[in-house]
Design a protein around this motif. Sequence first.
Motif, PDB file in Angstrom:
ATOM      1  N   ALA A 167     120.851 -32.179  24.428  1.00  0.00           N
ATOM      2  CA  ALA A 167     119.787 -31.858  25.769  1.00  0.00           C
ATOM      3  C   ALA A 167     118.945 -33.294  26.108  1.00  0.00           C
ATOM      4  CB  ALA A 167     118.900 -30.729  25.228  1.00  0.00           C
ATOM      5  N   PRO A 168     118.426 -33.203  27.143  1.00  0.00           N
ATOM      6  CA  PRO A 168     117.828 -34.286  27.808  1.00  0.00           C
ATOM      7  C   PRO A 168     116.503 -34.265  26.724  1.00  0.00           C
ATOM      8  CG  PRO A 168     117.744 -32.580  29.240  1.00  0.00           C
ATOM      9  CD  PRO A 168     118.706 -32.438  28.449  1.00  0.00           C
ATOM     10  N   ALA A 169     116.116 -35.643  26.588  1.00  0.00           N
ATOM     11  CA  ALA A 169     114.728 -35.869  25.747  1.00  0.00           C
ATOM     12  C   ALA A 169     113.663 -35.270  26.395  1.00  0.00           C
ATOM     13  CB  ALA A 169     114.463 -37.290  25.547  1.00  0.00           C
ATOM     14  N   THR A 170     113.622 -34.778  27.631  1.00  0.00           N
ATOM     15  CA  THR A 170     112.514 -34.291  28.674  1.00  0.00           C
ATOM     16  C   THR A 170     112.520 -32.852  28.041  1.00  0.00           C
ATOM     17  OG1 THR A 170     114.125 -33.879  30.149  1.00  0.00           O
ATOM     18  CG2 THR A 170     112.529 -35.508  30.632  1.00  0.00           C
ATOM     19  N   SER A 171     113.208 -32.163  27.268  1.00  0.00           N
ATOM     20  CA  SER A 171     113.233 -30.898  26.729  1.00  0.00           C
ATOM     21  C   SER A 171     112.094 -30.659  25.456  1.00  0.00           C
ATOM     22  CB  SER A 171     114.553 -30.346  26.331  1.00  0.00           C
ATOM     23  OG  SER A 171     115.002 -31.066  25.187  1.00  0.00           O
ATOM     24  N   LEU A 172     112.034 -31.938  25.172  1.00  0.00           N
ATOM     25  CA  LEU A 172     110.873 -32.351  23.970  1.00  0.00           C
ATOM     26  C   LEU A 172     109.481 -31.957  24.390  1.00  0.00           C
ATOM     27  CD1 LEU A 172     112.366 -35.104  21.967  1.00  0.00           C
ATOM     28  CD2 LEU A 172     112.522 -32.883  21.357  1.00  0.00           C
ATOM     29  N   LYS A 173     108.774 -31.335  23.579  1.00  0.00           N
ATOM     30  CA  LYS A 173     107.156 -30.933  23.883  1.00  0.00           C
ATOM     31  C   LYS A 173     106.462 -32.190  24.413  1.00  0.00           C
ATOM     32  CE  LYS A 173     103.329 -28.384  22.545  1.00  0.00           C
ATOM     33  NZ  LYS A 173     102.555 -27.465  21.375  1.00  0.00           N
ATOM     34  N   GLY A 174     105.962 -32.174  25.647  1.00  0.00           N
ATOM     35  CA  GLY A 174     105.126 -33.258  25.757  1.00  0.00           C
ATOM     36  C   GLY A 174     105.684 -34.635  26.501  1.00  0.00           C
ATOM     37  N   VAL A 175     107.127 -34.476  26.770  1.00  0.00           N
ATOM     38  CA  VAL A 175     107.923 -35.419  27.410  1.00  0.00           C
ATOM     39  C   VAL A 175     108.165 -35.331  28.899  1.00  0.00           C
ATOM     40  CG1 VAL A 175     109.940 -37.027  27.250  1.00  0.00           C
ATOM     41  CG2 VAL A 175     109.013 -36.154  25.131  1.00  0.00           C
ATOM     42  N   GLY A 176     107.249 -35.462  29.578  1.00  0.00           N
ATOM     43  CA  GLY A 176     107.156 -35.141  31.260  1.00  0.00           C
ATOM     44  C   GLY A 176     107.774 -36.589  31.694  1.00  0.00           C
TER      45      GLY A 176
END
Length: 691
Positions: A11-20
């Motif tokens: 999954a894209p790293a943007t799915s991690l909390k706080g990675v906007g």
Amino acid sequence: MRPEILFPLFAPATSLKGVGPRVAPLVEKLAGPIVRDVAFLKPHSLIRRTPTTVADAVEGEVQTFELTIESYAKPRGPNQPWRVRCFDTTGFISLVFFGSFGASLELRHPKGARRIVSGKVERFRDELQISHPDYIVEPDKADTIPELEPVYPATAGLPPRTVRRLALEAASRAPALPEWQDPAWLRQENFPSWQAALARLHTPQSEADLLPQARHQRRLAYDELLAHQLAMAQRKAARRSHPASKIAAGDIAPRIEADLPFALTGAQQRSLVEIRADLAAGERMSRLLQGDVGSGKTVVAMLAMADIAAAGGQTALMAPTEILARQHFETLAEPLRAHGVEVVLLTGRDRGAPRAEKLAALASGGAKVAVGTHALFQDEVVFQRLMMAVIDEQHRFGVAERQRLQAKGEAVHLLAMSATPIPRTLELTVYGDLDVSRIDEKPPGRTPVATRASPMTRVHEIEARLEAAVKGGAQAFWICPLVSESELVDLKAAEVRATELRARIGPSVGLVHGKMPPAEKDAVMADFADGKLSVLVATTVVEVGVNVPNATIMVIEQAERFGLAQLHQLRGRVGRGRRESACVLLYDPPLSETAQKRLDILRRTDDGFLIAETDLELRGGGDALGLRQSGFPDYRFADPFAHRDLIAAAGDDARLIVARDPQLTSERGKALRVLQELFDWRPASPLKDAG
């Protein structure tokens, strides 16, 4: 098709909390674009937070205190810090904050409040203090301060603690995967499962857990090595499954060999026997011919070309620069033409009628050997019957470029050549999909290069000696290192050195650097090779791949900054003729013990393979040998020095797997497919192809 079980990790790293949108580019720069990349980030050190009292505080240590806030002292000027005076039952300590957020601190941590504070203890004048504590929490949240805290790599805008939080979240998404390891090997090594190994990577219990020999670290390294070795073993097997023309040793090569003014060394003869066995086997050859600069690789390749020509086939030799292509052409053309094998040189400079004539000779089969640069694989270049591609310094070419050349014929044999000495223990990691022949003997008559080290403080003395040598007809290389983050700063240093040498020696000092257009660079190096220039100042290692028999002096500035193998290769550019040659290694004193040992080994031996092994021993992992430039894979967990035993074991395991289960259809085979997808090491991975 990627297995569904790996979807959470891909999954894209943007799915991690706080990675906007703001943080995502920083995460990608540090780790990569997907969750797996963040989960594969390794902590590099460990902070141990020891609970203590002010009386027992140790300067320089990270410690944790239970304190009461006594008072706030506002800064007296814009460059002064806020100071928060605190105490426990044993003494006083100050918390120091630079910046304009003192008022908000006072709101969150009012006078009289008790707080758990953790950070590095320092002494300022006679007072203990902690600058910008890592943690200030209320006593009921003390368990949020880890006693052991792994420290991760960071980048501007992404501090280590944020990276740690992201890495832990990414690792928590790792599923339990099917076991791909051989059960007997798993028991022998006492490895944890892959999922448990990854979890332990992010929750080390001691400094020992950070070492490459920790059990979970070895497990992850072996997984990565196995994925890579398996991909290369599959690729090797696929090549061998393609039938190719059987080529017997012809009658031209013995006549050429008889004409040579020297006898082949034992290593050259052995390499030629191995190449001929491949050509006669009826399978497509994929062989690397490895040997020091000047060890005689081209002569061995020439005799193989003669065998191809005797069988009615053609050979293309591709070199990374025009000057190297011309050098090869000059070596090959006369001996081959003397026995009826026509050779053409094809470069980007060829135009008009001469170019058309060369292309016609290749298309008709009149020319049996083509020597050139990237121009060889252009669409308009057509061979009548291309049977072998020889690629010099093959790591300098992209995979697509090598494949385009081989696509000019049917099941074209590949002979790659490299002058970069790779330790035997690492050969599998770089050339696992190639068979390797080593030329580890020097041709007779090569004059040993006298090597000595001298401090940079004596540079003017070296310049004076160089001036005298040039007046006597000598030629010299002067290498300036890449010492700065800025290429412009490095270039400036080289320009200054060239100007200094011109003032002393005259206009016969040339300069080549990475910013020059290729044609301009080739022109300067050609002038040096032709004797029009006495001294060639160069900014990088790769700019000096030119054979100048008259060059007898090599000066290398700040030699301690180069890898041993690089120094050895540079030194190999002199001593090509019969005249005595010298290499001067200029260094910035004082030398570290390791740097001293490295310069000592250069003075004692000119065996490139021994030097490469020694470099690995002295400097361990990392990029000690300039391996990245040599096509060395960019491993995440495997360390080329610490995990040498695992490299060999993974190679053996991969060959057995391919022999027993070539399609990976068994239960273990299916699990191994997951492993290859996990690490992106697949047989068809074009970006990671060695040959």
